[in-house]
Design a protein around this motif. Sequence first.
Motif, short mmCIF file in Angstrom:
data_model
loop_
_atom_site.label_atom_id
_atom_site.label_comp_id
_atom_site.label_asym_id
_atom_site.label_seq_id
_atom_site.Cartn_x
_atom_site.Cartn_y
_atom_site.Cartn_z
N LYS A 73 0.80 -1.22 0.00
CA LYS A 73 0.00 0.00 0.00
C LYS A 73 0.84 1.28 0.00
O LYS A 73 0.28 2.38 0.03
N LEU A 74 2.16 1.13 -0.03
CA LEU A 74 3.02 2.30 0.12
C LEU A 74 3.38 2.94 -1.22
O LEU A 74 3.53 2.26 -2.23
N SER A 75 3.55 4.25 -1.19
CA SER A 75 4.01 4.99 -2.36
C SER A 75 5.51 4.76 -2.55
O SER A 75 6.21 4.32 -1.63
N PRO A 76 6.06 5.09 -3.73
CA PRO A 76 7.51 4.95 -3.95
C PRO A 76 8.34 5.72 -2.92
O PRO A 76 9.38 5.25 -2.48
N ASP A 77 7.88 6.92 -2.53
CA ASP A 77 8.62 7.70 -1.54
C ASP A 77 8.64 7.01 -0.19
O ASP A 77 9.67 7.00 0.51
N ALA A 80 11.05 4.11 -0.31
CA ALA A 80 12.42 4.59 -0.20
C ALA A 80 12.76 4.92 1.25
O ALA A 80 13.88 4.64 1.72
N GLU A 81 11.81 5.49 1.96
CA GLU A 81 12.02 5.83 3.37
C GLU A 81 12.25 4.57 4.21
O GLU A 81 13.14 4.53 5.07
N ILE A 82 11.45 3.54 3.95
CA ILE A 82 11.61 2.28 4.68
C ILE A 82 12.96 1.64 4.37
O ILE A 82 13.65 1.15 5.26
N ARG A 83 13.34 1.66 3.09
CA ARG A 83 14.65 1.09 2.72
C ARG A 83 15.77 1.80 3.47
O ARG A 83 16.72 1.18 3.92
N ASN A 84 15.66 3.11 3.60
CA ASN A 84 16.71 3.88 4.24
C ASN A 84 16.76 3.66 5.75
O ASN A 84 17.83 3.63 6.36
N ARG A 85 15.60 3.47 6.37
CA ARG A 85 15.54 3.35 7.83
C ARG A 85 15.69 1.92 8.32
O ARG A 85 16.29 1.67 9.37
N LYS A 86 15.14 0.96 7.59
CA LYS A 86 15.01 -0.40 8.11
C LYS A 86 15.88 -1.44 7.42
O LYS A 86 16.05 -2.54 7.95
#
Length: 230
Positions: A73-77, A80-86
């Motif tokens: 359900k997540l947008s591309p932005d 990207a935020e999840i990839r950077n944090r997790k």
Amino acid sequence: MSLIEVRNLKKSYPLGDINLNILKGINVNIENGEFVAIMGPSGSGKSTFMNILGCLDKPSSGKYILDGVDIGKLSPDKLAEIRNRKIGFVFQGFNLLSRTSSIENVELPMIYAGVPAEERQARAKKALEKVGLRERSQLSGGQQQRVAIARAIVNEAPIIFADEPTGNLDTKMSIEIMKLFLKLNEEMGRTIILVTHEEDIARYSKRIIRIVDGEIHSDEIVTDRFTGAE
């Protein structure tokens, strides 16, 4: 709640007038702090599966829940935020920027996260020390992979995805890199998800998931695993 929950995950790509089915209904849970190897022959779907788990791709259908969040359900932005944090990534080809120092390579995720320059440099040095490196200009293949691992952990990402991380290394350096993954898992609590086609490398993990023709063929606990002491 599991760290990773996958339910009836499918992935297909259009190929002319037909759809090429890569993943055909994957169901799996991965708990926080696990060390899991994903194995399978070429074309089995293991890399596609890792790309979805790493939020680099989305499934065609089914659910992928990461730490309670429905990734589909997540947008591309937001992805990207999840990839950077997790998530931290380690690849076979190291994926380091050429003509760029070790510290600058490790700093990259923090630049995207907006971390101030002074803090970036301090954290990058600390991450390099954790993988047994200091600043160098000339690096061997094993040292380059250590830099890549430092880059993967510098943002304190709880999950490390490693795609054939020893594929370009000799036996001695492969063992050293796998010992480092063991340390990240056992001493630092990182969840490690490793894609490999090598049985001896998979034996460093605690669990092996085998994928054949886009489906889970087996999911087993490793009873004769390497511990780094051998």
